[in-house]
Enzyme design. Structure first.
Site, mmCIF file in Angstrom:
data_model
loop_
_atom_site.group_PDB
_atom_site.id
_atom_site.type_symbol
_atom_site.label_atom_id
_atom_site.label_comp_id
_atom_site.label_asym_id
_atom_site.label_seq_id
_atom_site.Cartn_x
_atom_site.Cartn_y
_atom_site.Cartn_z
ATOM 1 N N SER A 74 0.855 -1.192 0.000
ATOM 2 C CA SER A 74 0.000 0.000 0.000
ATOM 3 C C SER A 74 0.888 1.238 0.000
ATOM 4 O O SER A 74 2.043 1.206 0.451
ATOM 5 C CB SER A 74 -0.854 0.008 1.269
ATOM 6 O OG SER A 74 -1.493 1.255 1.423
ATOM 7 N N TYR A 112 -2.109 -1.670 10.367
ATOM 8 C CA TYR A 112 -2.173 -1.804 8.903
ATOM 9 C C TYR A 112 -0.883 -1.273 8.267
ATOM 10 O O TYR A 112 -0.258 -1.930 7.420
ATOM 11 C CB TYR A 112 -3.397 -1.043 8.387
ATOM 12 C CG TYR A 112 -3.601 -1.111 6.891
ATOM 13 C CD1 TYR A 112 -4.337 -2.141 6.316
ATOM 14 C CD2 TYR A 112 -3.078 -0.130 6.048
ATOM 15 C CE1 TYR A 112 -4.540 -2.189 4.933
ATOM 16 C CE2 TYR A 112 -3.279 -0.177 4.674
ATOM 17 C CZ TYR A 112 -4.010 -1.203 4.124
ATOM 18 O OH TYR A 112 -4.211 -1.246 2.759
HETATM 19 N N1 LIG Z 1 -8.621 0.041 -1.559
HETATM 20 C C1 LIG Z 1 -7.543 0.759 -1.356
HETATM 21 O O1 LIG Z 1 -7.587 1.992 -1.368
HETATM 22 C C2 LIG Z 1 -6.216 0.090 -1.111
HETATM 23 C C3 LIG Z 1 -5.073 0.904 -1.095
HETATM 24 C C4 LIG Z 1 -3.837 0.315 -0.880
HETATM 25 C C5 LIG Z 1 -3.751 -1.060 -0.696
HETATM 26 N N2 LIG Z 1 -4.867 -1.825 -0.716
HETATM 27 C C6 LIG Z 1 -4.697 -3.262 -0.517
HETATM 28 O O2 LIG Z 1 -5.284 -3.973 -1.577
HETATM 29 C C7 LIG Z 1 -5.776 -5.224 -1.103
HETATM 30 C C8 LIG Z 1 -7.235 -5.382 -1.455
HETATM 31 O O3 LIG Z 1 -7.936 -4.314 -0.872
HETATM 32 P P1 LIG Z 1 -9.448 -3.976 -1.231
HETATM 33 O O4 LIG Z 1 -9.565 -2.508 -1.156
HETATM 34 O O5 LIG Z 1 -9.867 -4.703 -2.456
HETATM 35 O O6 LIG Z 1 -10.135 -4.573 0.073
HETATM 36 P P2 LIG Z 1 -11.540 -5.265 0.279
HETATM 37 O O7 LIG Z 1 -11.845 -5.153 1.730
HETATM 38 O O8 LIG Z 1 -12.518 -4.732 -0.711
HETATM 39 O O9 LIG Z 1 -11.206 -6.763 -0.101
HETATM 40 C C9 LIG Z 1 -10.414 -7.568 0.736
HETATM 41 C C10 LIG Z 1 -10.877 -8.999 0.578
HETATM 42 O O10 LIG Z 1 -10.107 -9.794 1.480
HETATM 43 C C11 LIG Z 1 -10.964 -10.724 2.107
HETATM 44 N N3 LIG Z 1 -10.402 -11.151 3.379
HETATM 45 C C12 LIG Z 1 -10.348 -10.451 4.538
HETATM 46 N N4 LIG Z 1 -9.802 -11.197 5.512
HETATM 47 C C13 LIG Z 1 -9.488 -12.396 4.938
HETATM 48 C C14 LIG Z 1 -8.889 -13.583 5.438
HETATM 49 N N5 LIG Z 1 -8.528 -13.710 6.722
HETATM 50 N N6 LIG Z 1 -8.706 -14.618 4.589
HETATM 51 C C15 LIG Z 1 -9.102 -14.526 3.292
HETATM 52 N N7 LIG Z 1 -9.680 -13.429 2.774
HETATM 53 C C16 LIG Z 1 -9.869 -12.368 3.588
HETATM 54 C C17 LIG Z 1 -12.289 -9.965 2.264
HETATM 55 O O11 LIG Z 1 -13.376 -10.845 2.466
HETATM 56 C C18 LIG Z 1 -12.354 -9.177 0.961
HETATM 57 O O12 LIG Z 1 -13.024 -9.902 -0.056
HETATM 58 C C19 LIG Z 1 -5.480 -5.247 0.390
HETATM 59 O O13 LIG Z 1 -4.254 -5.895 0.623
HETATM 60 C C20 LIG Z 1 -5.360 -3.774 0.731
HETATM 61 O O14 LIG Z 1 -4.579 -3.577 1.876
HETATM 62 C C21 LIG Z 1 -6.099 -1.285 -0.924
#
Ligand SMILES: NC(=O)c1ccc[n+]([C@@H]2O[C@H](COP(=O)([O-])OP(=O)(O)OC[C@H]3O[C@@H](n4cnc5c(N)ncnc54)[C@H](O)[C@@H]3O)[C@@H](O)[C@H]2O)c1
Length: 256
Positions: free
Chosen positions: A149, A163
């Site tokens: 991230s 986080y």
């Molecule tokens: N959305 C953003 O702005 C953003 C920015 C930087 C990084 N990220 C990273 O991108 C990745 C995806 O983020 P997102 O925004 O799509 O999040 P999201 O919350 O929409 O999706 C995350 C998914 O992970 C699943 N999950 C959670 N705990 C779990 C577990 N213990 N085992 C298996 N699955 C599990 C959830 O059910 C969900 O489907 C993450 O690593 C997040 O940190 C997101």
């Protein structure tokens, strides 16, 4: 040179039922991979399967908690019997707990919450890597992509300290494993997305996302597909000389 050779490999994408993970799964399928769509949310997995029934032969859904070693073993066994040896791992699943849409300050954070975030966001990817490594070593080929991230670059502002620590930890995992696994033909890279519109990003007030967008040179928040395109390249045959890297995909909001 042939551009974009078909990616005829078995891939695991965690947290793939929605958000960025779902877009990554679809990107890999479009490149020819067969994908294990792994997530802890069984209902979201059912929705993914329904929405993409036309691609049914190219993916399989699995209910998995990435913090569980037993679940990883079961997932890998299922992947191998469905699609053959595992060639690609995308460690995407993560959690970012908030209280009333805001981060919990470090001085008020309970130990249980800290432990839970470390287990899912950092220990989970490590167990995943250990689980799939033998397949990649034996094939002399592998692609591991860790979803970090922008929080790892700048410190977490919207998310909590747990986080931020895990996303920074993933960069250490990425670089160290790139050293260890390079000789086996396995690349290990990280992607550091900026603000991407997913359920995770929607967990904060709209105003926060509006302010964020105003500071981004390209003038908008990211979409899951913006991140998936970068993962698709890192997982490709052509990306074999890229390892230990962190690719910033953030619309210019952080320039390393
Ligand atoms: N959305 C953003 O702005 C953003 C920015 C930087 C990084 N990220 C990273 O991108 C990745 C995806 O983020 P997102 O925004 O799509 O999040 P999201 O919350 O929409 O999706 C995350 C998914 O992970 C699943 N999950 C959670 N705990 C779990 C577990 N213990 N085992 C298996 N699955 C599990 C959830 O059910 C969900 O489907 C993450 O690593 C997040 O940190 C997101």
């Amino acid at each position: 040179m042939t551009h974009q050779q078909p990616l005829e490999r078995c891939a695991i994408v965690t947290g793939a039922a929605g958000g960025i993970g779902a877009a990554v799964a679809l990107e890999l399928i479009s490149r020819g991979a067969r994908v294990m769509v792994a997530d802890i949310d069984s209902q979201a997995l059912e929705r993914f399967a329904d929405d993409h029934a036309d691609l049914a032969g190219s993916f399989r859904c699995a209910v998995v908690d990435v913090a569980s070693t037993e679940d990883w073993q079961r997932l890998a066994d299922e992947a191998r019997s469905a699609f053959g040896p595992i060639g690609i791992l995308v460690n995407n699943a993560a959690i970012s707990p908030k209280r009333d849409g805001a981060k919990v300050p470090a001085d008020q954070m309970g130990r249980a919450e800290w432990d839970a975030v470390l287990a899912v966001n950092l220990t989970g990817p490590f167990i995943g890597v250990q689980t799939v490594f033998p397949d990649m070593r034996d094939a002399g080929w592998g692609r591991i992509v860790n979803m970090s991230s922008q929080a790892a670059r700048t410190g977490a502002r919207v998310a909590g300290v747990h986080y931020g620590v895990t996303k920074t930890g993933l960069l250490g995992l990425t670089r160290t494993l790139a050293h260890e696994f390079g000789p086996y033909g396995i690349t290990v890279n990280a992607v550091a997305p900026g603000r991407i519109m997913t359920p995770m990003a929607a967990g904060v007030p709209e105003e926060v996302n509006r302010q964020w967008a105003a500071q981004i040179p390209v003038g908008r928040l990211g979409q899951p597909e913006d991140t998936a395109a970068v993962v698709g390249f890192l997982a490709s045959e052509e990306a074999g000389f890229v390892t230990g890297a962190t690719i910033d995909a953030n619309g210019g909001s952080y320039m390393g």
